[in-house]
Design a protein around this motif. Structure first.
Motif, PDB file in Angstrom:
ATOM      1  N   TYR A 431       0.840  -1.196   0.000  1.00 11.88           N
ATOM      2  CA  TYR A 431       0.000   0.000   0.000  1.00 11.88           C
ATOM      3  C   TYR A 431       0.881   1.255   0.000  1.00 11.88           C
ATOM      4  O   TYR A 431       1.896   1.307   0.697  1.00 11.88           O
ATOM      5  N   LEU A 441      -4.825   9.315   0.597  1.00 17.07           N
ATOM      6  CA  LEU A 441      -5.089   8.276  -0.388  1.00 17.07           C
ATOM      7  C   LEU A 441      -4.282   7.034  -0.038  1.00 17.07           C
ATOM      8  O   LEU A 441      -3.080   7.120   0.235  1.00 17.07           O
ATOM      9  N   ILE A 443      -3.258   3.682  -1.773  1.00 19.25           N
ATOM     10  CA  ILE A 443      -3.211   3.100  -3.119  1.00 19.25           C
ATOM     11  C   ILE A 443      -2.687   1.663  -3.039  1.00 19.25           C
ATOM     12  O   ILE A 443      -1.686   1.391  -2.378  1.00 19.25           O
ATOM     13  N   HIS A 444      -3.380   0.760  -3.701  1.00 19.88           N
ATOM     14  CA  HIS A 444      -2.919  -0.634  -3.809  1.00 19.88           C
ATOM     15  C   HIS A 444      -1.960  -0.720  -4.983  1.00 19.88           C
ATOM     16  O   HIS A 444      -2.350  -0.581  -6.136  1.00 19.88           O
ATOM     17  N   GLN A 445      -0.672  -0.962  -4.702  1.00 15.85           N
ATOM     18  CA  GLN A 445       0.344  -0.826  -5.745  1.00 15.85           C
ATOM     19  C   GLN A 445       0.167  -1.849  -6.868  1.00 15.85           C
ATOM     20  O   GLN A 445       0.392  -1.543  -8.046  1.00 15.85           O
ATOM     21  N   ALA A 448      -2.934  -0.815  -8.974  1.00 23.10           N
ATOM     22  CA  ALA A 448      -2.615   0.421  -9.694  1.00 23.10           C
ATOM     23  C   ALA A 448      -1.703   0.134 -10.880  1.00 23.10           C
ATOM     24  O   ALA A 448      -1.891   0.673 -11.977  1.00 23.10           O
ATOM     25  N   VAL A 575       2.447   6.710  -8.956  1.00 25.09           N
ATOM     26  CA  VAL A 575       1.327   7.598  -8.641  1.00 25.09           C
ATOM     27  C   VAL A 575       1.024   8.521  -9.821  1.00 25.09           C
ATOM     28  O   VAL A 575      -0.129   8.712 -10.207  1.00 25.09           O
ATOM     29  N   THR A 593      -8.525   0.715  -7.126  1.00 28.46           N
ATOM     30  CA  THR A 593      -7.078   0.861  -7.007  1.00 28.46           C
ATOM     31  C   THR A 593      -6.680   1.690  -5.794  1.00 28.46           C
ATOM     32  O   THR A 593      -5.540   1.592  -5.336  1.00 28.46           O
ATOM     33  N   TYR A 594      -7.574   2.536  -5.271  1.00 32.62           N
ATOM     34  CA  TYR A 594      -7.223   3.341  -4.107  1.00 32.62           C
ATOM     35  C   TYR A 594      -8.471   3.705  -3.319  1.00 32.62           C
ATOM     36  O   TYR A 594      -9.600   3.604  -3.829  1.00 32.62           O
ATOM     37  N   GLU A 596      -9.875   6.881  -0.699  1.00 28.89           N
ATOM     38  CA  GLU A 596      -9.614   8.240  -0.254  1.00 28.89           C
ATOM     39  C   GLU A 596     -10.297   8.478   1.087  1.00 28.89           C
ATOM     40  O   GLU A 596     -11.483   8.185   1.265  1.00 28.89           O
TER      41      GLU A 596
END
Length: 607
Positions: A431, A441, A443-445, A448, A575, A593-594, A596
């Motif tokens: 993450y 945010l 984000i799931h790498q 993404a 990103v 994917t993310y 917020e």
């Protein structure tokens, strides 16, 4: 009053029957191959043109037919397999209804040439749309040859419903495999558009399996052979490490007839559930020998669905047999600790005697001769063993550059912020935390990165060919014949995506280059993923849908893993690339994917 009910003309009745029996070119292949097997053939040759739409030719060296039989075989319900009602409950032949040839002749142009072994001349008959055009003697070798041209020539609507050539070819190959597997004693060949696809010499079942599905199955098959109750089970199951992404390599045969049985498939799936990952499928080829009295094969026009009188018992027996075979495959290795002359010598040998201590003549009264108090041990020599070793200065070695995960313009190492916000750090589990506009945010790498790769590949369909990275060591990928034909249809989109492939030998491709950023060790996995996707959803999709499926498969296989550590530059680049995408919020598989989180929500939480 005039009667409203009338008998249909034979031509129309045959066309209606053909709608059940002859659905596509593969249906013709199935019926003609089964007839050739029933004729006692030891060699069968299949020739195709345009996926069977233009020509289907099946030749065998079987028993052949007489002049009368050659004419009668095209009549409806004319058969040599059934004489009375009781024969329906003892069927062991593949064909028996007498509908196939009449149905084929109703919707195609057919030429039959057949000769008995003890007759000098054979018979040649030409039929089109159920009408006999010619019948005469001919010179030929013993056996039978069927030539079926222009399938559905007189039913244009049916012909329009046929799929593309690759799709129809795959259906044909499936039917060919279903006949070739239970008859390894027959030499079978298949040629498509003058290109040899299969050449299967007579042999045993394992040789036939390797020839059909590739040498990667070698030494990875576990035998199944057991008689239980009124049924006998035989064949092979694939060991757990060779699981597949689709059900395409799962076969059941009842009395050497291929059948479809979701119920029995479930029995094997349950036996494998603790051995293979979820949403994967094992390989198996299982033969069930059973008294025909206990099975009804006459419930479906294509005879691929059957009904057992005690299906539940077969389920339990099959599941236990497969579990037993898997247990033997997964058993721990045994160790033999039997003594050998070498081990006996080792265990019975005595330790060497310690060296004699140096002595001096004793001093003083009462001291024994040749003995004196033990000398004080020297510690200097022992202490040197534990001193730090002196390092020898080595020339500096440059660390090789790691492969670039995100091929795009370089970002300055001093740049502290991305265009969208400040990357905080990378959490374990894959993450990325990012502060943006009073929100946090997460984000799931991996997801993404899948979105980034997916859209980058889609751009190649718009005429923007992706850059390719040349492999230092080209990789060879071997396919089954059916899969190879499918992959050959992708050459153009694969080139657009950045792949460089060339045909190398039979059913083999050599990969010289891959899209930039694709790990070289995942080439085989990428092709397996694409094949699984196309088989699951159908190859007859629109070009755009097919291209998207391939891009989705490549992105899923080449994205970073959740636990992969990324540098700060790679995090920033990921990103930035993500938020340049047209749909940054969702991965190609629909997962977000993310997430917020407003910073004000954190303030409220902490009061």
């Amino acid at each position: 009053m005039q009667s409203l009910i009338q008998l249909l003309p034979d031509a129309i009745a045959n066309q209606i029957a053909a709608g059940e029996v002859v659905q596509r070119p593969a249906s013709v292949i199935k019926e003609l191959l089964e007839n050739a097997v029933d004729a006692g053939s030891t060699r069968i040759d299949v020739v195709l043109k345009d996926a069977g739409k233009t020509l289907i030719q099946v030749s065998d060296n079987g028993s052949g037919m007489s002049v009368q039989d050659a004419r009668m075989c095209f009549e409806r319900h004319a058969t040599s397999k059934i004489r009375e009602q009781n024969d329906l409950f003892g069927i062991r032949t593949l064909g028996f209804r007498g509908e196939a040839l009449a149905s084929i002749a109703a919707v195609a142009q057919v030429k039959l040439r057949s000769r008995l072994k003890d007759v000098e001349l054979g018979t040649e008959i030409e039929i089109a749309a159920s009408q006999v055009k010619k019948q005469e003697a001919c010179a030929m070798a013993p056996g039978t040859t069927f030539m079926v041209r222009n399938l559905f020539f007189n039913v244009p609507a049916r012909r329009n419903f046929l799929k593309s050539n690759p799709v129809e070819t795959r259906h044909i190959l499936n039917e060919f495999i279903r006949v070739a597997l239970p008859h390894p004693e027959i030499h079978l060949t298949l040629t498509h558009n003058d290109t040899p696809v299969y050449d299967l010499p007579a042999g045993d079942l394992t040789q036939r399996i390797y020839a059909l599905f590739g040498q990667d199955l070698k030494d990875k098959l576990s035998p199944v052979a057991e008689k239980a109750g009124y049924a006998s089970f035989s064949g092979y199951i694939g060991q757990p490490e060779i699981y597949r992404k689709n059900r395409g390599e799962q076969f059941f045969f009842v009395n050497n007839r291929f059948i479809k049985s979701p119920y029995l498939n479930h029995a094997i799936a349950q036996a494998f559930q603790d051995f293979i990952p979820k949403e994967t499928y094992p390989f198996y080829c299982i033969f069930i020998e059973i008294d025909p009295v206990h099975v009804d094969i006459n419930i479906h026009p294509t005879k691929t669905e059957v009904k057992f009188d005690d299906e539940r018992t077969l389920y339990v027996l099959l599941q236990s047999i497969v579990k037993r075979a898997l247990a033997q495959t997964s058993a721990a290795p045994s160790f033999d600790f039997k003594e050998t002359p070498t081990t006996t010598d080792i265990y019975q040998s005595q330790p060497p005697a310690p060296p004699a201590m140096p002595t001096k003549q004793g001093k003083g009264p009462g001291a024994p001769k040749n003995l004196e108090p033990r000398q004080k041990a020297r510690t200097e020599d022992w202490e040197t063993l534990y001193k730090p070793a002196q390092r020898i200065p080595q020339p500096p070695v440059e660390k090789p550059a790691s492969p670039q995960l995100f091929p795009s313009p370089k970002t300055s190492a001093k740049q502290a912020e991305t265009s969208e916000g400040q990357v905080l750090f990378q959490l374990s589990g894959g993450y990325i935390l990012l502060e943006r506009e009073n929100s946090l945010l997460i984000i799931h790498q991996q997801l993404a990165h899948q979105r980034i790769l997916f859209e980058r590949l889609l751009h190649s369909q718009e005429g923007k060919q992706l850059p390719s990275q040349t492999l230092l060591f080209p990789q060879t990928v071997e396919f089954s014949a059916a899969d190879f034909l499918m992959v050959k249809e992708w050459e153009e989109p694969l080139t657009q995506m950045g792949f460089e492939v060339k045909e190398f030998g039979k059913n083999t491709l050599v990969v010289y280059g891959t899209p930039a950023g694709v790990p070289t060790g995942k080439v085989r996995e990428i092709f397996e993923e694409m094949l699984a996707d196309i088989k699951a959803s159908g190859q007859d999709r629109l070009e755009r849908q097919l291209f998207e499926g391939m891009a989705r498969s490549i992105a899923a296989r080449t994205a970073v893993t959740p636990n992969q550590k990324l540098s700060m530059l790679e995090l920033r680049q990921m990103v930035e690339d993500l938020f340049r995408c047209t749909a940054p919020g969702f991965a190609p598989n629909g997962k977000p994917t993310y997430k917020e989180m407003p910073l004000s929500g954190l303030a409220d939480f902490f009061q």
